[in-house]
Design a protein around this motif. Sequence first.
Motif, PDB file in Angstrom:
ATOM      1  N   CYS A 249       0.848  -1.197   0.000  1.00 44.91           N
ATOM      2  CA  CYS A 249       0.000   0.000   0.000  1.00 44.91           C
ATOM      3  C   CYS A 249       0.880   1.242   0.000  1.00 44.91           C
TER       4      CYS A 249
ATOM      5  N   ASN B 111     -11.462   9.710   6.800  1.00 45.16           N
ATOM      6  CA  ASN B 111     -12.127   8.530   6.269  1.00 45.16           C
ATOM      7  C   ASN B 111     -13.490   8.359   6.925  1.00 45.16           C
ATOM      8  N   ALA B 112     -14.398   7.731   6.227  1.00 46.24           N
ATOM      9  CA  ALA B 112     -15.743   7.524   6.771  1.00 46.24           C
ATOM     10  C   ALA B 112     -15.719   6.699   8.049  1.00 46.24           C
ATOM     11  N   SER B 113     -14.675   5.885   8.243  1.00 44.95           N
ATOM     12  CA  SER B 113     -14.599   5.047   9.444  1.00 44.95           C
ATOM     13  C   SER B 113     -13.941   5.765  10.618  1.00 44.95           C
TER      14      SER B 113
ATOM     15  N   GLY C 265      -3.818   3.895   0.154  1.00 50.57           N
ATOM     16  CA  GLY C 265      -4.560   2.976  -0.687  1.00 50.57           C
ATOM     17  C   GLY C 265      -3.678   1.851  -1.204  1.00 50.57           C
TER      18      GLY C 265
ATOM     19  N   GLU D 200      -4.247   7.400  -6.230  1.00 47.72           N
ATOM     20  CA  GLU D 200      -5.040   7.386  -4.998  1.00 47.72           C
ATOM     21  C   GLU D 200      -5.385   8.803  -4.534  1.00 47.72           C
TER      22      GLU D 200
ATOM     23  N   GLU E 112      -8.053  10.207  -6.884  1.00 47.22           N
ATOM     24  CA  GLU E 112      -9.345   9.558  -6.667  1.00 47.22           C
ATOM     25  C   GLU E 112      -9.998   9.994  -5.364  1.00 47.22           C
ATOM     26  N   GLU E 113      -9.203  10.179  -4.325  1.00 44.60           N
ATOM     27  CA  GLU E 113      -9.783  10.413  -3.004  1.00 44.60           C
ATOM     28  C   GLU E 113     -10.008  11.882  -2.689  1.00 44.60           C
TER      29      GLU E 113
ATOM     30  N   ASP F 265     -14.845  11.914  -2.458  1.00 46.64           N
ATOM     31  CA  ASP F 265     -15.854  11.043  -3.074  1.00 46.64           C
ATOM     32  C   ASP F 265     -17.122  10.936  -2.235  1.00 46.64           C
TER      33      ASP F 265
ATOM     34  N   HIS G 169     -17.825   8.863   0.001  1.00 48.46           N
ATOM     35  CA  HIS G 169     -18.075   7.497   0.454  1.00 48.46           C
ATOM     36  C   HIS G 169     -16.915   7.033   1.337  1.00 48.46           C
ATOM     37  N   GLU G 170     -15.740   6.828   0.728  1.00 49.18           N
ATOM     38  CA  GLU G 170     -14.574   6.441   1.527  1.00 49.18           C
ATOM     39  C   GLU G 170     -14.020   7.648   2.287  1.00 49.18           C
ATOM     40  N   ILE G 171     -13.859   8.765   1.590  1.00 47.20           N
ATOM     41  CA  ILE G 171     -13.388  10.005   2.201  1.00 47.20           C
ATOM     42  C   ILE G 171     -14.570  10.961   2.306  1.00 47.20           C
TER      43      ILE G 171
END
Length: 279
Positions: free
Chosen positions: A154, A170-172, A183, A198, A201-202, A240, A242-244
């Motif tokens: 990664c 991050n969403a988590s 990523g 990455e 995208e993020e 995005d 969703h993930e971020i």
Amino acid sequence: MQVERFCSTLELPAESYLILFTGNDLVTDAAAEPLHTIASLLPFWQRESLLPDVQWRYIAHRHGLPVYCARSSEWQFWSEQFNGEFKRFSFRALLPQLDQSDFELIASGSQLLTWEQDHNYCSRCGSKARMHPSENAMCCDSCGYRQYPRINPCIIALITRGDEVLLARNASFKADYFSCIAGFIEPGESVEQAVSREIFEEVGVAVKNIRYHSSQSWPFPHSLMLGFICDYDSGDIKVDGHEIVEARWGRLDEFPLKPGSFAISGQLMQAFDDGLQSK
């Protein structure tokens, strides 16, 4: 000192360190120490009468003594009979107080135990697999295939612009906790290509001057983190959703909740800060 890679409770060397996993949690003493000796676990009783009879796995040596680990749901019930002398902590919760050597031992044990648990059968033909007697490998006697522990490469990158950094949530993550962009590297990519992809995208920005800093084995679940520091080139932040879920620029001291020095993300931030202070 020659040791057995696998042994039963009764075969444990009298002088050894033990790491006890129950699921993804660790059994610690009252002071949250995750490495035990047999004497610290059973000061007044014989181990064969009270320690669960499980299979122990050798990890490495520490201070000249072998370190073994075992994962069993029995540890939870075993520890409850000692009236608070032992506690149960998630590995993640213990990270800030672990030194580097303890972290590496526990991470290695966690990854090896999980790999062995999840690879009992050959991924090529489906036959029952067995552990190699001297290597970290699962062997298939039916087709001859040999499986080694899975390690996922990664990237993790700190984006800089002057005295500012771009961090993301991050969403988590819990509220107000920000960290670097990370990523997995995709097939056919170089690590530099993975960093650029990455990040775009993020958070929607382009970067330049990508430079390697350091690496860290990360056991959540089986990753080798390759750390980079890079400079902002162009683009506006666009997450995005969703993930971020959030990303922003700021000086490091403007992010109150961020990784500590136990994690490579925190080490990247510290290296950047050190560079600013030296100017």
